[in-house]
Design an enzyme around this catalytic site. Structure first.
Site, short mmCIF file in Angstrom:
data_model
loop_
_atom_site.label_atom_id
_atom_site.label_comp_id
_atom_site.label_asym_id
_atom_site.label_seq_id
_atom_site.Cartn_x
_atom_site.Cartn_y
_atom_site.Cartn_z
CG HIS A 223 -7.33 3.02 1.53
ND1 HIS A 223 -6.38 3.33 2.44
CD2 HIS A 223 -6.82 2.36 0.58
CE1 HIS A 223 -5.22 2.67 2.25
NE2 HIS A 223 -5.72 2.04 0.87
CB CYS B 253 -1.05 -0.08 1.33
SG CYS B 253 -2.08 1.36 1.38
CG HIS C 202 -5.70 -2.49 -1.42
ND1 HIS C 202 -4.55 -2.98 -0.48
CD2 HIS C 202 -5.21 -1.21 -1.29
CE1 HIS C 202 -3.70 -1.98 -0.08
NE2 HIS C 202 -4.21 -0.95 -0.46
CD GLU C 203 -6.74 1.35 -4.02
OE1 GLU C 203 -6.76 2.70 -3.10
OE2 GLU C 203 -5.73 0.75 -4.04
#
Length: 181
Positions: A149, A103, A145-146
């Site tokens: 956030h 990341c 993953h994104e």
């Protein structure tokens, strides 16, 4: 457009839950400028994706994908370049796949992270047009993953086996330690 600073793990802004992009912002010059900054920043570091909270913007906005194979992920398939606002993720089935992740907000480290193997995601693009896709593999991993956030989750929080988490230069000798997601 501009290349923005990427927040690093430890910055409390990365742990916040992002606000939905408001309807009045859809299609606006301010939204397009923000998307341009995200794209420029992601391209400058060969990222596979970037979320608005990573540059300190508390909105549910992620960009991901490439138009060609990413040099940092040579074996991964191309993921279509996407701007996704106010995403909703719906896992399909209970199957998970493990894979190495890095990341941009956790530089120099990599870890094996379990992710849903297949999922549907939907939301809107910068002009308010609907996006609705069912994906698997690397595409599904990048989206998860994104979107993590957006809920204040960094990938190390999902690592289950810390014997498969460490410094990129130690785990993968010869790989440039700057080659994090």
């Amino acid at each position: 457009m501009a290349i923005r600073d990427i927040l690093k793990m430890g910055d409390p802004r990365l742990l916040r839950i992002a606000r939905p992009v408001p309807a009045e912002m859809i299609g606006s010059p301010a939204l397009h400028a923000l998307i341009g900054d995200l794209a420029d920043t992601m391209q400058a570091v060969n990222g596979a994706g970037l979320a608005a909270p990573q540059i300190g913007v508390d909105l549910q906005l992620v960009i991901f994908g490439t138009d060609a194979p990413n040099p940092r992920y040579p074996g991964a398939p191309v993921v279509p370049r996407t701007v996704l606002l106010n995403p909703v993720l719906e896992p399909i089935g209970s199957e998970e796949e493990e894979g190495w992740e890095g990341c941009l907000s956790v530089p120099g480290l990599r870890g094996v992270v379990p992710r849903h193997a297949k999922l549907r995601y939907h939301g809107i693009d910068a002009e308010g047009r609907p996006i609705d896709r069912t994906v698997d593999g690397f595409h599904a991993r990048v989206v998860q993953h994104e979107c993590d956030h957006l809920i204040g989750v960094l990938y190390p929080m999902r690592v289950r086996d810390f014997s498969r988490f460490g410094f990129t230069e130690v785990l993968f000798p010869g790989l440039d330690p700057a080659d994090d997601d």
